[in-house]
Design an enzyme around this catalytic site. Structure first.
Site, PDB file in Angstrom:
ATOM      1  N   ARG A   1       0.829  -1.205   0.000  1.00 27.59           N
ATOM      2  CA  ARG A   1       0.000   0.000   0.000  1.00 27.59           C
ATOM      3  C   ARG A   1       0.863   1.254   0.000  1.00 27.59           C
ATOM      4  O   ARG A   1       1.717   1.436   0.862  1.00 27.59           O
ATOM      5  CB  ARG A   1      -0.940  -0.023   1.207  1.00 27.59           C
TER       6      ARG A   1
ATOM      7  N   SER B   1     -20.865 -13.885  15.945  1.00 27.90           N
ATOM      8  CA  SER B   1     -20.405 -12.763  15.123  1.00 27.90           C
ATOM      9  C   SER B   1     -20.600 -13.027  13.637  1.00 27.90           C
ATOM     10  O   SER B   1     -20.280 -14.112  13.141  1.00 27.90           O
ATOM     11  CB  SER B   1     -18.913 -12.532  15.424  1.00 27.90           C
TER      12      SER B   1
ATOM     13  N   SER C   1     -19.259  -1.938   4.885  1.00 26.07           N
ATOM     14  CA  SER C   1     -18.642  -0.826   4.168  1.00 26.07           C
ATOM     15  C   SER C   1     -17.995  -1.191   2.847  1.00 26.07           C
ATOM     16  O   SER C   1     -17.720  -0.303   2.041  1.00 26.07           O
ATOM     17  CB  SER C   1     -17.595  -0.154   5.062  1.00 26.07           C
TER      18      SER C   1
ATOM     19  N   HIS D   1     -20.621   3.043   9.593  1.00 30.41           N
ATOM     20  CA  HIS D   1     -20.810   3.574   8.237  1.00 30.41           C
ATOM     21  C   HIS D   1     -22.234   4.044   7.982  1.00 30.41           C
ATOM     22  O   HIS D   1     -22.623   4.255   6.829  1.00 30.41           O
ATOM     23  CB  HIS D   1     -20.389   2.535   7.200  1.00 30.41           C
TER      24      HIS D   1
ATOM     25  N   THR E   1     -18.847   5.819  15.156  1.00 32.31           N
ATOM     26  CA  THR E   1     -17.661   6.658  15.050  1.00 32.31           C
ATOM     27  C   THR E   1     -18.055   8.107  14.827  1.00 32.31           C
ATOM     28  O   THR E   1     -19.153   8.413  14.353  1.00 32.31           O
ATOM     29  CB  THR E   1     -16.766   6.189  13.890  1.00 32.31           C
TER      30      THR E   1
ATOM     31  N   LYS F   1     -16.557   9.527  10.369  1.00 29.77           N
ATOM     32  CA  LYS F   1     -17.070   9.341   9.017  1.00 29.77           C
ATOM     33  C   LYS F   1     -18.224  10.308   8.747  1.00 29.77           C
ATOM     34  O   LYS F   1     -18.003  11.408   8.263  1.00 29.77           O
ATOM     35  CB  LYS F   1     -17.431   7.876   8.797  1.00 29.77           C
TER      36      LYS F   1
ATOM     37  N   THR G   1      -6.071   5.311  28.188  1.00 30.62           N
ATOM     38  CA  THR G   1      -5.843   6.089  26.971  1.00 30.62           C
ATOM     39  C   THR G   1      -6.173   7.564  27.200  1.00 30.62           C
ATOM     40  O   THR G   1      -7.201   7.885  27.800  1.00 30.62           O
ATOM     41  CB  THR G   1      -6.719   5.564  25.812  1.00 30.62           C
ATOM     42  N   THR G   2      -5.298   8.437  26.729  1.00 29.88           N
ATOM     43  CA  THR G   2      -5.554   9.870  26.817  1.00 29.88           C
ATOM     44  C   THR G   2      -6.894  10.201  26.166  1.00 29.88           C
ATOM     45  O   THR G   2      -7.232   9.675  25.103  1.00 29.88           O
ATOM     46  CB  THR G   2      -4.427  10.655  26.123  1.00 29.88           C
TER      47      THR G   2
ATOM     48  N   THR H   1      -8.483  -6.338   3.334  1.00 29.72           N
ATOM     49  CA  THR H   1      -9.730  -5.591   3.533  1.00 29.72           C
ATOM     50  C   THR H   1     -10.897  -6.293   2.845  1.00 29.72           C
ATOM     51  O   THR H   1     -12.017  -6.328   3.370  1.00 29.72           O
ATOM     52  CB  THR H   1      -9.571  -4.157   3.010  1.00 29.72           C
TER      53      THR H   1
END
Length: 408
Positions: free
Chosen positions: A21, A136, A188, A216, A244, A247, A276-277, A362
């Site tokens: 990539r 799943s 997606s 998505h 999220t 997006k 995590t911050t 992917t």
């Protein structure tokens, strides 16, 4: 000991398989989205972006930019640490309340990315449920797969959107055993959707929790942009919604929305949250502005759908092979790693169109594609340009112009 040989061999493998990539250096023009400046080997060149996940262009919305700028000037650019150590900024609290309201849930919890919210959320949820069985969908995102793996709980994979297979698994499980069905709303890469109501019916029949990834779909579907579950009137039936801010809302970060005790338990046990911050206040303020704009009306979603429909119709008329689907994802199928890279390179070099190749891991080998994502700001001239460029590229590279009817 020559350690370099291991790294060189690993790189040689991906290059031999034609899936190495390369990144393209771009500068988005916030005032002219989806225009961007490509820093090509020959110097800067203007391009049109056709594969952004900023589906509604909210990352360039004036209200979002202003919120970030003003908050950074007042509160600084960093969070100063985790929320347990540095405290919780008021923009984060306001954003969590807005997200809970968006999905009709009691509470929400922010993470630094959608990947982390899935990985930490699923693994923590499963560890909180004794002897939990995770069921799943086979096409779930890598972040969900990693959440399952890190939970160290038993998992069973059901065939994609196969309700019969899902019911077989549920029926065979101990009725008293905690069970969680993990699935996405909009997938997606193929652009297909899950049968949310039918999955909820099975979950209720067999006593399972539901965990839905709306990454998505948030912003793009539903009366207020709450996602595909909201679109089909099923949000209230979902136990945990994950999504999220990166997006449909054009910012960064991930979150969970659910009952208050579920969110509080995950907040108290999830290492991906505790250690995590926190998101910077300015980022949270920008995301909050974006969520509120998206909530306020349907106009941007209607414009988005109109442009997606135009692109799909024009590509079908031109004989460009597009995977059928009812969502905003437009997978242009090539089926070969080298040829999809060649097509992407030609679109950029010759036509000034940026659309990255999508290949393994992917998508499965043999299903390599260009993933086109129209936005409300791709006008008819840009659509004409895209269609003409794809036709020229297909002709120049001798790619097959055979319609692919369905993901199956």
């Amino acid at each position: 000991m020559n350690y370099d040989r291991y790294f060189d061999a690993a790189l040689a493998d991906v290059k031999r398989e034609k899936r190495y990539r390369s990144f393209v250096t771009l500068e988005r023009d916030a005032s002219r989205f989806p225009h961007a400046l490509w820093h090509s080997p020959e110097g800067p060149r203007p391009v049109i972006m056709w594969c952004t996940n900023d589906y509604l262009g909210m990352g360039c919305h004036p209200a979002v930019i202003e919120a970030m700028r003003d908050t950074a000037a007042r509160l600084g650019v960093g969070a100063g640490g985790t929320r347990n150590i540095a405290g919780t900024s008021s923009p984060l609290v306001a954003l969590e309340r807005s997200l809970a309201d968006l999905h009709g849930k009691e509470a929400a919890l922010l993470f630094t990315s959608g990947y982390v919210s899935n990985q930490a959320g699923i693994s923590t949820l499963a560890r909180l449920l004794p002897d939990c069985l995770l069921i799943s969908d086979e096409k779930n995102h890598n972040s969900m797969i990693e959440g399952v793996r890190h939970s160290r709980r038993e998992k069973i994979i059901f065939r994609h959107n196969d309700l019969g297979h899902l019911e077989e698994i549920l029926a065979a499980a101990d009725p008293a055993r905690p069970k969680v069905i993990l699935f996405e709303s909009v997938y997606s890469m193929d652009g297909d959707v899950s049968p949310i109501h039918a999955i909820c019916d099975l979950a209720e029949r067999y006593g399972a929790m539901t965990y839905l990834d709306e990454v998505h779909a948030v912003g793009l579907y539903g009366e207020r942009g709450g996602g595909y579950a909201q679109e089909v009137g099923a949000a209230h039936r979902i136990d945990i919604i994950e999504a999220t801010l990166a997006k449909g809302f054009g910012c960064i970060g991930g979150y969970l929305a659910a009952k208050a005790n579920v969110i509080d338990a995950i907040r108290s046990y999830a290492h991906g949250f505790i250690f995590t911050t926190a998101l910077p206040p300015a980022v949270a303020a920008a995301a909050l502005a974006s969520v509120e704009v998206v909530k306020s009306g349907q106009a941007i979603r209607m414009r988005h759908r109109a442009q997606v429909a135009q692109v799909k119709a024009r590509l079908a008329k031109a004989g460009i092979p597009v995977l059928d689907g009812d969502t905003h994802i437009v997978p242009v199928m090539v089926g070969d790693a080298q040829r999809v890279k060649d097509a992407s390179d030609r679109l950029l070099d010759v036509h000034g169109i940026y659309v990255q190749p999508i290949n393994y891991p992917t998508v499965a080998r043999g299903t390599e594609r260009l993933r086109v994502t129209p936005t409300p700001f791709h006008d008819m001239a840009m659509i004409d340009h895209l269609v003409g460029a794809l036709v020229e590229t297909w002709n120049a590279l001798g790619l097959p112009r055979v319609a692919i009817r369905s993901a199956a």
